[in-house]
Structures are given as C-alpha cells and as structure tokens.
Design a protein around this motif. Structure first.
Motif, PDB file in Angstrom:
ATOM      1  N   GLN A  48       0.763  -1.112  -0.030  1.00  0.00           N
ATOM      2  CA  GLN A  48       0.033   0.056  -0.151  1.00  0.00           C
ATOM      3  C   GLN A  48       0.976   1.274   0.077  1.00  0.00           C
ATOM      4  OE1 GLN A  48      -3.657   0.023  -0.039  1.00  0.00           O
ATOM      5  NE2 GLN A  48      -3.167  -1.616  -0.950  1.00  0.00           N
ATOM      6  N   LEU A  49       2.007   1.213   0.914  1.00  0.00           N
ATOM      7  CA  LEU A  49       2.862   2.315   0.710  1.00  0.00           C
ATOM      8  C   LEU A  49       3.613   2.485  -0.574  1.00  0.00           C
ATOM      9  CD1 LEU A  49       4.738   4.407   2.009  1.00  0.00           C
ATOM     10  CD2 LEU A  49       6.109   2.486   2.204  1.00  0.00           C
ATOM     11  N   MET A  50       3.727   1.559  -1.196  1.00  0.00           N
ATOM     12  CA  MET A  50       4.330   1.625  -2.559  1.00  0.00           C
ATOM     13  C   MET A  50       3.351   1.999  -3.611  1.00  0.00           C
ATOM     14  SD  MET A  50       7.551   0.561  -2.581  1.00  0.00           S
ATOM     15  CE  MET A  50       7.794  -0.201  -4.241  1.00  0.00           C
ATOM     16  N   GLN A  51       1.994   1.740  -3.449  1.00  0.00           N
ATOM     17  CA  GLN A  51       0.984   2.318  -4.380  1.00  0.00           C
ATOM     18  C   GLN A  51       0.765   3.745  -4.012  1.00  0.00           C
ATOM     19  OE1 GLN A  51      -2.528   0.043  -4.000  1.00  0.00           O
ATOM     20  NE2 GLN A  51      -1.892  -1.881  -4.750  1.00  0.00           N
ATOM     21  N   MET A  52       0.835   4.155  -2.716  1.00  0.00           N
ATOM     22  CA  MET A  52       0.658   5.662  -2.572  1.00  0.00           C
ATOM     23  C   MET A  52       1.745   6.415  -3.017  1.00  0.00           C
ATOM     24  SD  MET A  52       0.716   7.596   1.151  1.00  0.00           S
ATOM     25  CE  MET A  52       2.386   7.115   1.341  1.00  0.00           C
ATOM     26  N   MET A  53       3.135   5.834  -3.091  1.00  0.00           N
ATOM     27  CA  MET A  53       4.431   6.538  -3.512  1.00  0.00           C
ATOM     28  C   MET A  53       4.190   6.733  -5.003  1.00  0.00           C
ATOM     29  SD  MET A  53       5.622   7.650  -0.547  1.00  0.00           S
ATOM     30  CE  MET A  53       7.150   8.530  -1.056  1.00  0.00           C
ATOM     31  N   GLU A  54       3.747   5.624  -5.457  1.00  0.00           N
ATOM     32  CA  GLU A  54       3.595   5.718  -7.041  1.00  0.00           C
ATOM     33  C   GLU A  54       2.604   6.738  -7.465  1.00  0.00           C
ATOM     34  OE1 GLU A  54       4.148   2.718 -10.941  1.00  0.00           O
ATOM     35  OE2 GLU A  54       3.449   1.844  -8.851  1.00  0.00           O
ATOM     36  N   SER A 159       5.663   2.004  10.740  1.00  0.00           N
ATOM     37  CA  SER A 159       4.924   2.702   9.227  1.00  0.00           C
ATOM     38  C   SER A 159       5.554   3.943   9.114  1.00  0.00           C
ATOM     39  CB  SER A 159       3.437   2.588   9.473  1.00  0.00           C
ATOM     40  OG  SER A 159       2.691   1.311   9.638  1.00  0.00           O
ATOM     41  N   ARG A 160       5.492   4.776  10.470  1.00  0.00           N
ATOM     42  CA  ARG A 160       6.022   6.098  10.368  1.00  0.00           C
ATOM     43  C   ARG A 160       7.512   6.197  10.003  1.00  0.00           C
ATOM     44  NH1 ARG A 160       3.456   7.648  14.378  1.00  0.00           N
ATOM     45  NH2 ARG A 160       4.391   6.682  15.991  1.00  0.00           N
ATOM     46  N   GLU A 161       8.362   5.378  10.232  1.00  0.00           N
ATOM     47  CA  GLU A 161       9.552   5.155   9.696  1.00  0.00           C
ATOM     48  C   GLU A 161       9.686   5.053   8.274  1.00  0.00           C
ATOM     49  OE1 GLU A 161      12.222   2.458  11.886  1.00  0.00           O
ATOM     50  OE2 GLU A 161      11.562   3.291  13.814  1.00  0.00           O
ATOM     51  N   LEU A 162       8.985   3.876   7.903  1.00  0.00           N
ATOM     52  CA  LEU A 162       8.913   3.687   6.432  1.00  0.00           C
ATOM     53  C   LEU A 162       8.537   4.789   5.426  1.00  0.00           C
ATOM     54  CD1 LEU A 162       7.683   0.191   5.962  1.00  0.00           C
ATOM     55  CD2 LEU A 162       9.893   0.923   5.396  1.00  0.00           C
ATOM     56  N   TYR A 163       7.657   5.495   6.121  1.00  0.00           N
ATOM     57  CA  TYR A 163       6.704   6.782   5.369  1.00  0.00           C
ATOM     58  C   TYR A 163       7.898   7.658   5.327  1.00  0.00           C
ATOM     59  CZ  TYR A 163       3.903  10.611   3.945  1.00  0.00           C
ATOM     60  OH  TYR A 163       3.268  11.792   3.145  1.00  0.00           O
ATOM     61  N   GLY A 164       8.595   7.941   6.568  1.00  0.00           N
ATOM     62  CA  GLY A 164       9.617   9.198   6.586  1.00  0.00           C
ATOM     63  C   GLY A 164      10.583   8.587   5.515  1.00  0.00           C
ATOM     64  N   ILE A 165      11.081   7.636   5.574  1.00  0.00           N
ATOM     65  CA  ILE A 165      12.308   7.029   4.811  1.00  0.00           C
ATOM     66  C   ILE A 165      11.930   7.567   3.279  1.00  0.00           C
ATOM     67  CG2 ILE A 165      13.669   5.276   3.956  1.00  0.00           C
ATOM     68  CD1 ILE A 165      13.791   4.572   6.784  1.00  0.00           C
ATOM     69  N   SER A 166      10.720   6.780   2.945  1.00  0.00           N
ATOM     70  CA  SER A 166      10.005   6.994   1.641  1.00  0.00           C
ATOM     71  C   SER A 166      10.036   8.390   1.187  1.00  0.00           C
ATOM     72  CB  SER A 166       8.817   6.248   1.486  1.00  0.00           C
ATOM     73  OG  SER A 166       8.950   5.109   1.833  1.00  0.00           O
ATOM     74  N   MET A 167       9.388   9.240   1.780  1.00  0.00           N
ATOM     75  CA  MET A 167       9.477  10.666   1.563  1.00  0.00           C
ATOM     76  C   MET A 167      10.765  11.413   1.303  1.00  0.00           C
ATOM     77  SD  MET A 167       6.337  11.287   1.119  1.00  0.00           S
ATOM     78  CE  MET A 167       5.933  12.965   0.946  1.00  0.00           C
ATOM     79  N   GLY A 168      11.715  11.137   2.248  1.00  0.00           N
ATOM     80  CA  GLY A 168      12.975  11.627   2.275  1.00  0.00           C
ATOM     81  C   GLY A 168      13.817  11.142   1.035  1.00  0.00           C
ATOM     82  N   LEU A 169      13.485   9.849   0.643  1.00  0.00           N
ATOM     83  CA  LEU A 169      14.264   9.407  -0.729  1.00  0.00           C
ATOM     84  C   LEU A 169      13.676  10.485  -2.000  1.00  0.00           C
ATOM     85  CD1 LEU A 169      13.817   5.450  -0.361  1.00  0.00           C
ATOM     86  CD2 LEU A 169      15.991   6.929  -0.593  1.00  0.00           C
TER      87      LEU A 169
END
Length: 173
Positions: A48-54, A159-169
């Motif tokens: 779901q995180l991958m879909q949101m990021m895409e 989830s918060r860590e993953l989201y933060g890393i994803s947004m940072g990337l």
C-alpha cells in the motif's frame, strides 16, 4: 540533507546488530509471525505504501534510484518489523508457548484460520476452541488487549519510519 543520510544509515545498519545475535527464541517468534498471518498484513501494508508513493511520485529516470531502493528494501522492512515484535512476544510468552502457538498454526485448522475461515468445518471450530482452552490459549486470550496495544504501537512506529524514509528518498533524492 546530511541529517537524512545519517538517519537512513542508522535505519539500515542498526538492525544488523539485532539479526547477528538472533536466538532460537527470536527465530521461533519470527516463524510464528509467518505462520499466523501477521507478516502477510505487513507485506500488504508495504504494498500500500508503494502504491501511494507511485501515485505521488510516478516512476521516472529522475527517481529511479529511490524506486530501486524501495523495491529492494521490502525484505529488510519485513525483518525490521519482526525484530520490533520479538521483544513484545518475549514479554508475554515463554519459548515453549511460542512453539505451541506455532504448532497450532501449522495444523489444518490454523492454516484455515489465517487463509479462509469460511472453509472451517465444525471439527475445525472444535479444534480451535480446544486450543483456546489450553493454558497457552488462555494466555493468548488474557494478554490480547496488552498485546494489541503494544503491537499497534510497534506497527505505527514501523509505518512512520517507512513513510519518512520514503518521503525523504523522493524529496531529498
């Protein structure tokens, strides 16, 4: 930017210390999390995180490194959440408890419980009730509220860590 790189390094390297010292107990908890369906939920959350990021950051030449990282990072992310959950289970269950819980989820009844409850027969439901009437089953029932609270907190942090890393990337990449 420098702070992000330090944070990313810590996020990637700290769990190595945990996995290098993995005990039989930790391994058995991790196996239990695979068998009881827990890890399927986290895999779904990662998807779901991958879909949101895409939807926010469609794949392009400009963000290819970020996408490659996220796609290759899933296995590590799953290991990270397992490492976060092991101490929670250790607080509430003995190694023998974990072994009995895992053994139940390896039975036909346990598999149906996690895959398709609609296929459970009366016999399966009786086996489930019998399991919950054991000492370990009663321990699960009695600790459900505390476990749910602690697991929810770990899940939110993960989830918060993953989201933060994803947004940072994507925002710093």
């Amino acid at each position: 930017m420098q702070q992000f790189k330090i944070l990313l390094f810590c996020f990637l390297m700290v769990p190595i210390g945990f996995t290098a010292q993995e005990t039989d107990y930790s391994k058995d908890v991790k196996d239990y999390l695979e068998h009881n369906g827990t890890m399927k939920q986290y895999e779904y959350a990662y998807g779901q995180l991958m879909q949101m990021m895409e939807s926010r950051y469609p794949k392009s030449e400009g963000n290819l490194k970020s996408w490659t990282f996220l796609e290759e990072h899933e296995v590590k992310a799953m290991e990270d959440i397992k490492n976060m959950l092991v101490p929670i289970y250790k607080e509430h269950f003995s190694h023998e408890d974990i072994k009995q819980m895992a053994a139940f989820y390896e039975t036909e009844t346990g598999v149906l419980l996690t895959t398709d409850r609609s296929k459970m027969t009366t016999v399966h439901k009786e086996e489930l009730n019998s399991f919950y009437n054991t000492i370990v089953g009663q321990k699960i029932i009695n600790k459900r509220e505390a476990l749910t609270k602690q697991i929810s907190m770990a899940s939110e942090n993960w989830s918060r860590e993953l989201y933060g890393i994803s947004m940072g990337l994507f925002n710093n990449g």
